[in-house]
Design an enzyme around this catalytic site. Sequence first.
Site, PDB file in Angstrom:
ATOM      1  N   VAL B 132       0.840  -1.195   0.000  1.00  9.35           N
ATOM      2  CA  VAL B 132       0.000   0.000   0.000  1.00  9.35           C
ATOM      3  C   VAL B 132       0.881   1.253   0.000  1.00  9.35           C
ATOM      4  O   VAL B 132       1.717   1.429   0.896  1.00  9.35           O
ATOM      5  CB  VAL B 132      -0.923   0.027   1.241  1.00  9.35           C
ATOM      6  CG1 VAL B 132      -1.749   1.309   1.269  1.00  9.35           C
ATOM      7  CG2 VAL B 132      -1.831  -1.195   1.270  1.00  9.35           C
ATOM      8  N   ASP B 133       0.715   2.096  -1.011  1.00  9.14           N
ATOM      9  CA  ASP B 133       1.461   3.353  -1.101  1.00  9.14           C
ATOM     10  C   ASP B 133       0.524   4.503  -0.741  1.00  9.14           C
ATOM     11  O   ASP B 133      -0.589   4.572  -1.254  1.00  9.14           O
ATOM     12  CB  ASP B 133       1.984   3.555  -2.523  1.00  9.14           C
ATOM     13  CG  ASP B 133       2.881   2.413  -2.986  1.00  9.14           C
ATOM     14  OD1 ASP B 133       3.720   1.966  -2.190  1.00  9.14           O
ATOM     15  OD2 ASP B 133       2.726   1.968  -4.143  1.00  9.14           O
TER      16      ASP B 133
END
Lengths: 203, 259
Positions: B132-133
């Site tokens: 997850v960015d």
Amino acid sequence: MRLVIVDYGMGNIRSIISSLNYIGVSDVAVSSNYDILKASDKLILPGVGSFGKAMNRIKERNLDAYLHEFVIDYKKPILGICLGMQLMGKSSNEDGDNDGLGFVENSVRKFETTTFKIPHVGFNQVMVTEDSRLYSGLNANPDFYFTHSYRMMGEANINPSFCDYSEKFIASFEKDNIAGVQFHPELSQRNGLNLLKNFIDKF
Amino acid sequence: MLRKRIIFTLIYDHEYFMQSRNFRLQKVGNLTWLERNYKFQEIAFSLDELIVLDATKGKKSIEMFATTISKLVNDAFIPIAAGGGIRSVEDAELLFRSGADKIVLNSILLEDPVLVEVLVKTYGSQSIVASVDYKLNNGTEEVYIHDGSVKIEMELEGYLKYIESLNVGEIYLNSIDKDGTGFGYDFITINNIKDKINLPLIIAGGAGNEKHLIDGLKLSGVSAVATANLFNFIGDGLPIARKHIINSGENIANWDVNN
């Protein structure tokens, strides 16, 4: 020294081969062929996946009979890794009830815990016995990489080491020419490389 | 006791390894450079796990990426997680066959949850890392997919809850703002979310020295600290850091780092 990794179509064997090469074992084959297995000095039984599926594939290839001949009759040294260790037991209740190769009397059952996450994944410490050949020269309570939901039960007469995760369970055993490790030595840094070297040198 | 982990993340782009800063990539060297000049095999003895991400902008070749993975297996005797551009079961299978022990998923978590379900069933939760960015914008934690290029509707906390429902094995949480800065992890966000999710949490983005790694390892609810910084831990930086971290009493695995 020729080592053969028993091929029944399951398991990540690249890391095992690269670890063996790193410790100087260059003559490594991957095979399920009778003559090639017979001509080997040592065997490794790898495995990732489920017990029932693995036993089916082993039987399809007649490997249960071959391995019995080489390991029990000829006393060829063998190391079972992860599922490969469990397959050497008497039975497992993964995918229904299945018989294993039966090299040791122990059976394999799923972890029973409501408080610990299953699968047990990651580096964990192993409590080893003093007269172990596998852990010879390693530091006390060495860390190894585990990833599994089932574990081998009972202790009779197989010189087990233990790991603690929700309970004390068998992390490895060694009996005459037969050794099994629940963890992945090929993913366990120097500790794993040293253990593989011990299997080569001391079995 | 189950150990915490130090993870190195290699950012890959078209057969080269990159230094990323806020997701802008700078070419550093290919695999030969990594092995010969960077002495990666020695450095890898200080790690618990390796993550390799294909961040190639535009069209990715998973075949080329898989070939690199199959070579990296000779350099590191630890679990390797690989991902970036996985869009099918065949892509995942190729990476596993090439020596990956886990796969890393990002965009398909949102865009193809049915495929994620199939992958979880086929390979087991423990083999699936959800990446997850995110970045901060006016106090809001915005989530990005497609290598940080596309903002999604959901905010971070809701998105992490959604990801938990996919039965993946763990979450790799990467701060785009801190990425490559060496200023330390985004502890404000990490502290805010770490006790709200039940999955093992890997934190990434910002680690520049061993103190940052220790700060991360000290947090309950954080299972692993990652760094993708090729420059800050060059030479014997990581071996020394690992020794210091063990000596400081942190719960990480112990083996002979040099030898």
